[in-house]
Scaffold this active site. Sequence first.
Site, short mmCIF file in Angstrom:
data_model
loop_
_atom_site.label_atom_id
_atom_site.label_comp_id
_atom_site.label_asym_id
_atom_site.label_seq_id
_atom_site.Cartn_x
_atom_site.Cartn_y
_atom_site.Cartn_z
N CYS A 116 0.82 -1.22 0.00
CA CYS A 116 0.00 0.00 0.00
C CYS A 116 0.85 1.26 0.00
O CYS A 116 0.32 2.37 -0.13
CB CYS A 116 -0.94 -0.01 1.19
SG CYS A 116 -1.99 -1.45 1.20
N HIS A 257 -3.02 7.02 2.07
CA HIS A 257 -3.52 5.71 1.64
C HIS A 257 -4.89 5.50 2.29
O HIS A 257 -5.05 5.67 3.50
CB HIS A 257 -2.53 4.63 2.05
CG HIS A 257 -3.09 3.25 1.94
ND1 HIS A 257 -3.73 2.83 0.79
CD2 HIS A 257 -3.14 2.22 2.81
CE1 HIS A 257 -4.15 1.59 0.98
NE2 HIS A 257 -3.80 1.19 2.19
N ASN A 287 -10.29 0.02 0.47
CA ASN A 287 -8.83 0.07 0.39
C ASN A 287 -8.37 -0.59 -0.91
O ASN A 287 -8.45 -1.80 -1.05
CB ASN A 287 -8.27 -0.66 1.62
CG ASN A 287 -6.76 -0.76 1.62
OD1 ASN A 287 -6.11 -0.48 0.61
ND2 ASN A 287 -6.20 -1.15 2.75
N1 ACO Z 1 -18.11 -7.45 11.28
C1 ACO Z 1 -18.49 -7.63 12.55
N2 ACO Z 1 -17.63 -7.90 13.54
C2 ACO Z 1 -16.33 -7.97 13.23
C3 ACO Z 1 -15.86 -7.78 11.92
C4 ACO Z 1 -16.81 -7.53 10.92
N3 ACO Z 1 -16.47 -7.34 9.63
N4 ACO Z 1 -14.53 -7.92 11.92
C5 ACO Z 1 -14.14 -8.18 13.17
N5 ACO Z 1 -15.23 -8.22 13.97
C6 ACO Z 1 -15.29 -8.47 15.40
C7 ACO Z 1 -14.12 -9.23 15.91
O1 ACO Z 1 -14.30 -10.62 15.72
C8 ACO Z 1 -14.08 -8.83 17.33
O2 ACO Z 1 -15.07 -9.57 18.04
P1 ACO Z 1 -14.71 -10.21 19.48
O3 ACO Z 1 -14.42 -9.03 20.34
O4 ACO Z 1 -15.97 -10.92 19.81
O5 ACO Z 1 -13.53 -11.08 19.24
C9 ACO Z 1 -14.57 -7.39 17.33
O6 ACO Z 1 -15.26 -7.22 16.09
C10 ACO Z 1 -13.45 -6.39 17.39
O7 ACO Z 1 -12.43 -6.79 16.46
P2 ACO Z 1 -11.15 -5.94 16.23
O8 ACO Z 1 -10.25 -6.64 15.26
O9 ACO Z 1 -10.58 -5.55 17.56
O10 ACO Z 1 -11.79 -4.66 15.54
P3 ACO Z 1 -11.15 -3.25 15.34
O11 ACO Z 1 -11.90 -2.23 16.04
O12 ACO Z 1 -9.67 -3.29 15.51
O13 ACO Z 1 -11.45 -3.00 13.80
C11 ACO Z 1 -10.29 -3.11 11.72
C12 ACO Z 1 -10.92 -3.89 12.85
C13 ACO Z 1 -11.35 -2.28 11.04
C14 ACO Z 1 -9.67 -4.07 10.72
C15 ACO Z 1 -9.20 -2.18 12.33
O14 ACO Z 1 -8.36 -2.89 13.17
C16 ACO Z 1 -8.39 -1.52 11.28
O15 ACO Z 1 -8.87 -0.77 10.47
N6 ACO Z 1 -7.08 -1.76 11.27
C17 ACO Z 1 -6.22 -1.23 10.25
C18 ACO Z 1 -6.27 -2.17 9.13
C19 ACO Z 1 -5.79 -1.54 7.88
O16 ACO Z 1 -5.88 -0.35 7.69
N7 ACO Z 1 -5.26 -2.37 7.01
C20 ACO Z 1 -4.84 -2.02 5.77
C21 ACO Z 1 -3.57 -1.19 5.84
S1 ACO Z 1 -2.32 -1.81 4.94
C22 ACO Z 1 -2.90 -2.16 3.49
O17 ACO Z 1 -3.66 -1.38 3.02
C23 ACO Z 1 -2.53 -3.42 2.79
#
Ligand code: ACO
Length: 331
Positions: A116, A257, A287
């Site tokens: 990315c 990004h 993304n």
């Molecule tokens: N729908 C519903 N629930 C979900 C989903 C979903 N799609 N995904 C995860 N959950 C649940 C999890 O299972 C977890 O449940 P639990 O507490 O019962 O175990 C709960 O939601 C919280 O999960 P987290 O992973 O802690 O959620 P978070 O608030 O961190 O959000 C996210 C997840 C959106 C992926 C966030 O961490 C994020 O944006 N991180 C950055 C990722 C990113 O930007 N990646 C790309 C950058 S690099 C590139 O572009 C290649």
Amino acid sequence: MNQLGTGISIIGCGSAAPATSLDNQALTHIVETSDEWIASRTGIRERRVASPQESLAQLATEASKNALEMAKIEPQELDLIILATSSADDLFGSAGLIQAKLGATRAVAFDMTAACSGFVFGLVTASQFIRTGTYRNILLIGADILSRWVDWKDRRTCILFGDGAGAVVLQASEKDNLLGFELRSDGAGYHNLQLAYQPQPYEIIPGVDVSQGGYNRITMNGQEIYRFAVKKVPEVIEKALFRANLTSDQIDWLIMHQANQRILDAVAQRMKIEPEKVISNLAHHGNTSAASIPLALDQAVREGKIKAGDVIATAGFGAGLSWGAAIFEWG
Ligand code: ACO
């Protein structure tokens, strides 16, 4: 002012996205999620996905044609084509095919991979060829079809990604509009975001094994990537601004990004950059990896938001781990 003709101007942009759109509601049929969860945690409402008939080279070529048209450059005038991608149609590279499709017969073409961060790394790479006086007209493409590599059964990742392509034309100029940059890598965090080869032993003759595996799906530690982005991205933007002899209040637009709206908001807040200056197309594209910055740039330019002379801070971050920022004046 730089030495005559070795300054850099970015004189055109273009983009392309597949026609098929998949909204959050559609994803609720394949994984346990909701529009509310996805939109509130990421800002994403829908994403484009490429069909099996659509190739990365096609999308990239379409984006490139739009960029060349805006730049008023003929394909034959191009000296170099760089394709930043992690999802080439061919492991040997797709840039050559794009060169042929464009009819850019004079241009040398190669792929580069920095996930990315690919567009920002590509921008800096391309600019070196201009700075040294080697090349005059360069096409830089950021394109990815990560729908090919997403695990559509993993709700933590399949909601995030979309497909697309964006391109810019860089030209040697008297005035130097690439004002500053900073690139960083930290392989110690590699395991947090991967699309890794999975070896599978294959015995050619007794006692001689090779690997005949394939690529795994994308795996990600979302929370680690989130923390990494919010901490490291402001640092590189600050460094690039320092090199440009500018302060954050002199930025007209911040194009990061497009990974997650919460990351965009947090970085802007840390840097005290007004929300109106933050370009975001996450809601409609998700993304798109290496494509996300040039895609967002192109939309903002064509909407008339970004105008010639505007100062843009751009920052990429992602797998590697890799991250970087560049400050440039548009047009
Ligand atoms: N729908 C519903 N629930 C979900 C989903 C979903 N799609 N995904 C995860 N959950 C649940 C999890 O299972 C977890 O449940 P639990 O507490 O019962 O175990 C709960 O939601 C919280 O999960 P987290 O992973 O802690 O959620 P978070 O608030 O961190 O959000 C996210 C997840 C959106 C992926 C966030 O961490 C994020 O944006 N991180 C950055 C990722 C990113 O930007 N990646 C790309 C950058 S690099 C590139 O572009 C290649």
